[in-house]
Structures are given as C-alpha cells and as structure tokens.
Design a protein around this motif. Structure first.
Motif, mmCIF file in Angstrom:
data_model
loop_
_atom_site.group_PDB
_atom_site.id
_atom_site.type_symbol
_atom_site.label_atom_id
_atom_site.label_comp_id
_atom_site.label_asym_id
_atom_site.label_seq_id
_atom_site.Cartn_x
_atom_site.Cartn_y
_atom_site.Cartn_z
ATOM 1 N N THR A 697 -12.056 -38.817 35.374
ATOM 2 C CA THR A 697 -12.333 -38.543 36.783
ATOM 3 C C THR A 697 -11.486 -39.503 37.610
ATOM 4 O O THR A 697 -10.705 -40.285 37.066
ATOM 5 C CB THR A 697 -13.817 -38.750 37.100
ATOM 6 O OG1 THR A 697 -14.116 -40.148 37.047
ATOM 7 C CG2 THR A 697 -14.700 -38.013 36.106
ATOM 8 N N CYS A 702 -16.095 -38.854 32.570
ATOM 9 C CA CYS A 702 -17.282 -38.005 32.551
ATOM 10 C C CYS A 702 -17.580 -37.622 31.100
ATOM 11 O O CYS A 702 -16.681 -37.207 30.364
ATOM 12 C CB CYS A 702 -17.054 -36.751 33.390
ATOM 13 S SG CYS A 702 -18.443 -35.582 33.356
ATOM 14 N N GLU A 704 -20.260 -35.400 30.401
ATOM 15 C CA GLU A 704 -21.057 -34.169 30.432
ATOM 16 C C GLU A 704 -20.349 -33.117 29.581
ATOM 17 O O GLU A 704 -19.204 -32.772 29.837
ATOM 18 C CB GLU A 704 -21.202 -33.684 31.867
ATOM 19 C CG GLU A 704 -22.434 -32.792 32.071
ATOM 20 C CD GLU A 704 -22.175 -31.370 31.610
ATOM 21 O OE1 GLU A 704 -23.073 -30.757 31.005
ATOM 22 O OE2 GLU A 704 -21.053 -30.871 31.849
ATOM 23 N N ASN A 707 -18.604 -29.974 31.247
ATOM 24 C CA ASN A 707 -17.452 -30.365 32.067
ATOM 25 C C ASN A 707 -16.282 -30.820 31.189
ATOM 26 O O ASN A 707 -15.116 -30.526 31.479
ATOM 27 C CB ASN A 707 -17.852 -31.482 33.032
ATOM 28 C CG ASN A 707 -16.812 -31.690 34.110
ATOM 29 O OD1 ASN A 707 -16.182 -30.741 34.582
ATOM 30 N ND2 ASN A 707 -16.616 -32.930 34.501
ATOM 31 N N GLY A 712 -12.777 -30.750 32.899
ATOM 32 C CA GLY A 712 -13.052 -31.341 34.197
ATOM 33 C C GLY A 712 -13.183 -30.339 35.319
ATOM 34 O O GLY A 712 -13.299 -30.725 36.489
ATOM 35 N N CYS A 715 -17.825 -29.166 37.112
ATOM 36 C CA CYS A 715 -18.750 -30.217 37.536
ATOM 37 C C CYS A 715 -19.769 -29.623 38.513
ATOM 38 O O CYS A 715 -19.398 -29.206 39.617
ATOM 39 C CB CYS A 715 -18.004 -31.362 38.200
ATOM 40 S SG CYS A 715 -19.098 -32.655 38.820
ATOM 41 N N PHE A 719 -18.090 -33.279 41.825
ATOM 42 C CA PHE A 719 -17.385 -34.548 41.715
ATOM 43 C C PHE A 719 -18.045 -35.699 42.470
ATOM 44 O O PHE A 719 -17.372 -36.639 42.876
ATOM 45 C CB PHE A 719 -15.918 -34.379 42.167
ATOM 46 C CG PHE A 719 -15.225 -33.248 41.492
ATOM 47 C CD1 PHE A 719 -14.956 -33.301 40.121
ATOM 48 C CD2 PHE A 719 -14.876 -32.101 42.191
ATOM 49 C CE1 PHE A 719 -14.318 -32.247 39.486
ATOM 50 C CE2 PHE A 719 -14.243 -31.057 41.562
ATOM 51 C CZ PHE A 719 -13.962 -31.122 40.201
ATOM 52 N N CYS A 721 -19.507 -38.289 41.364
ATOM 53 C CA CYS A 721 -19.698 -38.946 40.074
ATOM 54 C C CYS A 721 -20.685 -40.099 40.168
ATOM 55 O O CYS A 721 -21.390 -40.395 39.188
ATOM 56 C CB CYS A 721 -18.357 -39.461 39.548
ATOM 57 S SG CYS A 721 -17.108 -38.160 39.358
ATOM 58 N N CYS A 724 -24.181 -39.277 39.117
ATOM 59 C CA CYS A 724 -24.365 -38.535 37.857
ATOM 60 C C CYS A 724 -24.573 -39.513 36.711
ATOM 61 O O CYS A 724 -23.861 -40.519 36.585
ATOM 62 C CB CYS A 724 -23.144 -37.653 37.584
ATOM 63 S SG CYS A 724 -23.248 -36.707 36.041
#
Length: 830
Positions: A697, A702, A704, A707, A712, A715, A719, A721, A724
């Motif tokens: 990112t 990230c 996840e 994602n 990427g 999300c 974004f 972040c 999250c």
C-alpha cells in the motif's frame, strides 16, 4: 612551380619517394616557402598553427611561439635582469650579431660576400677598406667612397648549410669554420672531415628548418609529416624539426620507415621528438593504404577502415585459422558502430587466441592439421578456459565471453563458406564447433551495480575545484555533467557547443549523441543547475574562439592542437584518476562483524571503484531509489532493452533479505502495537509467505487475503488503511506516513475554507479527527522505538531502510508515491 617534383625526377631513388612527393599539397609548400633547390622550410609569421609572430620587445627580430608575446631568448634575459616585465620591455634590444637572425650580404651594392660583423654589415675586404680610409662612419664610407661589389666565394661545404663562405682560404662559412676549429681544439673531432661535412648540423636560424644534406626520401617524408601535423592542427615548433633533421643527418638513414625505437633512443631523442617521428611513420604507413591492402596484414590499422585503433591477429598461431579470422573481421567491421569498435572486436579475437593456444598446447600437431580436429578439441578448449578462470588467470565473466565469442566466430566462418572446397579451412570437421549448452551460466552479481555511495559522491562534488586546478576547466565541467546526467564519458566529451535545448513545454534538455548505439540527437531532461553549468561553459568557449562558427565548436574543446575549438577533449580518465588519487581517504559507514556482533565502522572507500563510468551507475541507482518506473529509467538511460537497465541498479537478494530482517523488527499494526517484539531473522518459509501473502500500500502492506489475491484492487475500505486490522507498517514507511499526515492536514484546511462543494461530498472528503490522531500516534510510536535504539543500531536500521526502499515496488490500485531523489549537491539551486 613551388613544390613541383620535376626538378627531382632524375634523382628519385624509388617510386615510393615519388608517391610521397605527389601527396604534398602545393598550398602547404607555398605556406612554408619551400623550393627544392634551397630545401629550407620557413615558418610564416601569421598562421593558426605554424605562425611565429615577431617578438614584442623593440629591436628583437626573433619569432615567438604562437600565443606568446615575446621570444624564448627575451624571456630568459628578462628573468636574469631582475626587472619587471614592463621595465624590461621598455628598453630596446641592442642590435648585435645573432645566428638566429640568419645571414645577409655585404652592404656594398652588388657585393656577394657575407659581412664579417652584422653590426657593420661589411664583408672582410670592404671592412678593411673602411678601416684604412679615415674616421668615417659606415654610412659616410658607403656614401662618399663608392665601392664595387665583389664576387662571392661560394656556399659552405657543410651539407646542411646554405650560408656563404667568408674567405677563399676556407671551404666553410664563419660559423662552421669556428665550430670545426673548436672541436679540434677540444679533441672531439675524429679526423674524418668528409663525414663531418655530411653530418654536421645546420646553423640554427629562427623560423627556419634546413633539410639540406638529407636524402630525397627523407626530405619528402619530413615535409609530409609537417603537412599532416599542420592539417591536424598540431603545433610543430621550428626547433623541434631542426633537432629531428640534425639527428637524422647524423644517423645517415635513408628513410623514416627504417627507423626503429632503439635507433631513436640511441640518437638521444627525447620523448616528444620520438612521438613526432612515430606519428610521421604512422602517416606514411597510411599513405596509399586501402582496406584491400590492409586486410592482408597481421596487424590492421583501422584508420584505413574509417575507425580508430588497431586489430592484431598475429597471436593466432595456426595460419589458416588466422586468415579465416581476418575474413570474419573484414566482414564484421561494416556492421560495427561507435568509438570503441577496436577494443570490442579485439576482445572477440582474443577468444580465438585462447582457442589457438589450446590447440597448440594440447595437440601433437599444434592444430595445424585442420582435418584432424574434432569435438574433443573443443571440449579440451572449454576445460582449459575453465581451469584458467578457476586459477584466477581471468574472471568468470571473461570465461563466459571467451566461449561465446569463439562459438560466434566459428559459426560465422562456416556461414561465410570458408570450410568449403578450395577455401582456407577446407576439410574442417563439422563437429569442431560449440553449442549454446557449452556456454557457462553468467556469474550472478552479488552487488547492486557499480554505483557510488552518497557519502562518496558528496565528497567528490565538494572537490571539483581541485580537479579544475589539477587539470583544466573543461575536465571539471565534464565531471559535473557526468554526475548530473549519467551519460557515458564519450557522450559528454563530444558534446556540441549548442547542446542545450528546450522541449515544447519549456523543459530544458541536453542534446547529445549516443555514439555507442549510433542514436544521434538524443534529448535528456536536465535540471536548471545543470543547464547553468552548460550556459557558463558556452560563454567561455565563445569568448575563447570568437571567429569559429558556433555550429562547429565543441562545448569542451581540447586544450591541445585545437586553435579553432573544433576538437573535443579526449578521455578524462587519466586526469580523473590523478584527481581521485590526490583526494584524502573518503570514509563511509560499513557494517562489520566484531566478536559475533554487527558493528558499523567508518572505513576508507576503495578509490579504484571511482571512475567516470561509475557516475552512470550512480545516476541509475539514484532514480531507482526514488522509485522511477523501470520503463522511464530505461528511456533516461537510453537503453533498448529493459534487462540492460536493470543491470545498473540491482540489489542483491542477500542484502535485501538482511535489510528486511532488520526493518521487520520495527513493524507495527494500525494501533501502533509492535508486531515483532525483538529483532530476529525470518525463516525461509516466512520470506516466501511475505512475498505471496501481502500487497503493498502507500504507507505499508496489506494482509487481507481477497485484496492480496486481487493485487490490491479489492479493498472494501477504499484504502483507508489506518482503520484496517490487516494493515502493517514499519520504519521504512516513516517518510510516507509523515507525508500522508501533512496531506490530511492540508486537505482539512482547504475543505474548511470557502471551498465550493455539496455537504455530503465535503463530509465524505473531510479527513476525520480519528484518522489524523491515529496517523500521528502511529508516527510517534515508530519514532519512539527508533529513539530507543543505540547509535549503532540506528545506523544499521537506516542503512537497511535505504536498501528496502530502493527495491520497493509500486503499489497497485493507489496513486503512486515516489521516493525523493537524493541530491549529491544539495547546496545548488534546483
């Protein structure tokens, strides 16, 4: 007609002499006032290369070296006088007898005898009459007592001399008579007066060089040498040519082409005179040579092919193989471009030299029986090359290149049909060859190119004044442009004066020629500070050469043999090396292991790694560190292949992994909680998991899964972040977090001002206080952990951060966040 060879036609020793005489230009012979009867070269007063203007000291008739106000003799007298130059120049020089003024005739009209003293200007007979007449001055004697002119006694019998004899009792001029008597008195005369006449040097006369007493062949060769040097704008001072002709007369050689280096040393010629003679021999060798005649030799002068340098084939022992390689080279040369054709092709020929050595050493017939060669001989060659590389005779890269070059040349020889019936390699077996599988793998680079550390670059840039002092302004400007632009040294040294331009959008660009790949008129965006360096140099060049058209001038004109400013400087390598060696040790931080602990120490940088081409690697590395897109960097470097560009800024896996281990020790989640509680190395499986289980990112990574799988692009928080739980960041993202915080604060201020937007849009775009607080807290947490480290640990972390950021890839699906470009000269204006 001046320069006509007809008066010599019946005396010529061979056709080669006539060829050289035919190559003499009538305009050049007229310039030096040459005629074949007197055989004396006379330097003109006004000429950009040969010119010798009059000395500025009143009463002095000598010529001065081009660009100097006074002659060498007056400079010596001024230094001995103890006066200031202005006071010395104000005193006229007294007229006296000087050999350098040449010989004149008696002042009595029609008298063909030389004067005994230049101060009176009368020959011996008329001087005696003047002394016996009365106390008259010479002028009154000539006016009141008209005298008849007397016939001369003929020329001096010394072969090199054209002066007149002063008496019928001697066969020499006054100078040579005195010289012979002095040698007899000192005991240096060997008694052979006939040889003395042939070998004695001429009387030195300013602006004159006597070629009398030399064979026709030598006379023509020396004239041609002077003509070629003048055409190349190389200055050849009169006293140097006089010394060369006198030494050749003493050696009694028939031609320059018969002279060896030992002969020149034995004659006592200094380096600059030997250089002139070697240049003359090269010019004579090239006279009349063609590509068809040159290809028959074992050493080729590539000037005949329109190139620079030479190609040597003599170290290939088997004659048929040597002749076949010549055919390959003759076929290959037209396809080569750039200034380094000779070196690149000679490297390929060295591969065949290695093959030739292998055959000579490992076969009973030394490889001369072509029909008996086989695949076994090629295998033996590969094994020998591997052995030489293993024992350090040459490097691993050279081993790869040698085998690659041999495969290429042998295959090309077959394509050219040289193994067919009636050809030089007839009967060469088909299995005497190499395949792609025989070429070993390229050795892997463990270093990130050949770029120079920032500490080294800054130290070098701080000492450009010393480079200028040790060499000249042109070399300093060349070094500055190499650092700023990352061009190859040849591309900088050959820049035209008008190399600064603008694109339609007003961007300043450097216009240069990529001569290596024959891509002309390339345009490179440059900074204003770099343009200022170019502009200042342009002004200096225009001031130095006001009469030369701007389109013919070079930005960096050579200081030698370049009166019009049209020749560029040569290689800056020697001056650059002398400058680098003169610098004090450049200390850089290096992580070393002491008692099992990694410690940062300041150690001197290896100066052998500082060379002009390293600036190109540093240029590429700085842009790669700033996350410039590889395709863009490829254009900046003017490469055709991305793989070529990647070789300039690679970061080794070892260095990257070590850096990741260090940086990961300071990894945090969105709340600022330390994820790793102590510094520890990652396992191999964990390195693999990090490579496939995360996505970059703008401010971290990230984890996840959806994602990550979407690269990427998936999300759900769009974004954000910081809010999250799958978000991670570390110390290497600290600059990005700080910029993110600044952007949030600026955006909030703008939206709170009179910014026209709907309420829902404003509220959606307005950064929340929670987000700002979370980012600020995360930054403070990262900095706090950094402050807890010792100086040693902090230095290691900073180095690791630099390595990690250097190799960081661009995040997908987010606006690109480029890294700042390091400036090795931060004090300059942008």
């Amino acid at each position: 007609m001046i320069g006509a060879p007809l008066p010599l036609a019946h005396e010529l020793q061979d056709l080669r002499t006539q060829v050289i005489i035919d190559a003499l230009d009538a305009e050049f012979l007229s310039l030096v006032s040459w005629d074949w009867e007197s055989r004396v070269v006379r330097y003109p007063k006004v000429h950009p290369v040969l010119g010798m203007p009059d000395c500025e000291i009143p009463g002095c008739t000598k010529g001065t070296p081009l660009g100097e106000p006074v002659c060498v003799g007056c400079i010596g007298r001024w230094r001995r006088s103890g006066l200031s130059f202005e006071d010395f120049a104000a005193v006229p020089r007294e007229s006296s007898y000087h050999r350098s003024d040449g010989q004149v005739l008696c002042r009595v009209p029609g008298c063909q005898r030389p004067p005994r003293l230049v101060t009176h200007g009368l020959c011996t007979t008329h001087q005696a009459r003047w002394h016996s007449s009365s106390e008259l001055t010479v002028e009154d004697f000539l006016r009141n007592s008209p005298q008849e002119g007397l016939p001369g006694f003929g020329p001096c019998q010394v072969a090199a001399c054209y002066r007149l004899r002063g008496s019928e009792r001697t066969c020499y001029c006054e100078v040579h008579r005195g010289r012979l008597n002095r040698e007899r008195r000192l005991g240096t005369f060997d008694g052979d007066e006939e040889r003395w006449r042939l070998t004695s040097s001429s009387v030195p006369v300013n602006r004159e060089v006597s070629l009398r007493g030399l064979p026709d062949r030598l006379v023509a060769e020396l004239l041609y040498c002077l003509q070629v040097r003048t055409a190349r704008e190389a200055k050849t001072k009169d006293h140097r040519m006089r010394h060369i002709s006198d030494q050749l007369r003493l050696l009694q050689v028939p031609s320059l082409e018969t002279l060896g280096e030992d002969d020149l040393i034995r004659a006592g010629m200094v380096d600059d005179l030997r250089m002139i003679i070697r240049g003359a021999q090269t010019a004579l060798r090239r006279l009349g040579a063609t590509a068809e005649t040159e290809r028959l030799k074992d050493i080729w002068d590539l000037f005949v092919f329109g190139r620079q340098g030479t190609l040597t084939f003599s170290r290939i022992h088997q004659r048929p193989l040597r002749e076949a390689v010549k055919v390959w080279a003759y076929d290959e040369l037209p396809r080569r471009r750039g200034r380094h054709v000779a070196s690149s092709m000679q490297n390929m020929i060295r591969g065949m030299e290695q093959l030739s050595d292998s055959l000579r050493l490992q076969r009973d017939d030394e490889g001369h029986e072509l029909r008996l060669l086989s695949r076994t001989d090629m295998v033996s060659f590969c094994n020998r090359v591997a052995f030489l590389a293993e024992t350090g005779a040459f490097g691993a890269h050279h081993r790869v290149n040698v085998i690659r070059y041999v495969r290429r040349i042998v295959n090309r020889i077959r394509v050219l049909g040289l193994t067919g019936p009636g050809q030089m390699l007839e009967g060469l077996p088909a299995d005497f060859s190499l395949s792609m599988e025989d070429i070993p793998d390229e050795p892997e680079d463990t270093e990130a190119g050949r770029d120079l550390p920032d500490e080294v670059m800054r130290e070098l840039c701080d000492n450009f004044d010393l480079l200028e002092k040790m060499s000249n302004r042109e070399y300093r400007v060349a070094a500055e442009l190499l650092v700023d632009t990352g061009r190859r040294p040849d591309e900088i040294s050959t820049l035209a004066l008008e190399c600064l331009g603008k694109d339609p959008d007003g961007t300043l660009v450097l216009i240069y020629d990529n001569s290596k790949n024959y891509r002309l008129g390339r345009r490179l965006p440059i900074a204003k500070a770099t343009a200022a360096v170019i502009t200042e140099q342009q002004e200096r060049v225009r001031e130095r050469f006001p009469d030369t058209p701007a389109d013919k001038l070079k930005l960096l004109p050579s200081p030698l043999a370049n009166p019009a400013g049209t020749k560029p400087i040569g290689s800056i390598g020697d001056a650059h090396r002398a400058w680098v060696n003169a610098l004090p040790d450049i200390m850089i931080p290096v992580v070393v292991e002491v008692d099992g602990q990694l410690v940062t120490k300041l150690l001197p940088f290896d100066k052998s790694k500082i060379f002009p081409y390293a600036y190109r690697h540093s240029f590429a590395q700085r842009h790669a560190d700033a996350n410039v897109d590889p395709d863009v960097l490829m254009d900046l470097m003017d490469h055709r292949e991305l793989s070529t560009t990647q070789g300039y800024y690679r970061v080794s896996q070892e260095r990257r992994r070590e850096a990741v281990d260090r940086v990961t020790a300071l990894q945090f989640d969105r709340r600022g909680t330390r994820v790793w509680r102590k510094a520890q190395g990652l396992l191999d499986s964990e390195h693999v998991r990090r490579a496939i289980g995360e996505v970059a990112t703008a401010y971290g990574i990230c984890l996840e899964p959806h994602n990550v799988a979407a690269g990427g692009q998936s999300c759900p928080l769009r974004f954000r972040c910081i809010g999250c739980d799958h978000f991670r960041t570390d110390i290497s993202y600290l600059p990005d977090l700080e910029r993110y915080l600044s952007d949030l604060l600026r955006s909030r201020e703008r939206l709170m001002s009179a910014f026209e937007a709907d309420d829902w849009a404003r509220s959606e775009a307005m950064p929340s206080e929670e987000e700002i607080s979370r980012v600020r807290r995360l930054i403070n947490r990262v900095k706090a952990d950094l402050d807890d480290l010792s100086d040693e640990e902090r230095a290691q972390i900073e180095e690791a951060v630099a390595v990690v950021r250097r190799g960081r890839s661009v995040m997908l699906g987010m606006p690109r966040v480029g890294q700042p470009l390091p400036d090795v000269r931060p004090w300059r204006l942008p």
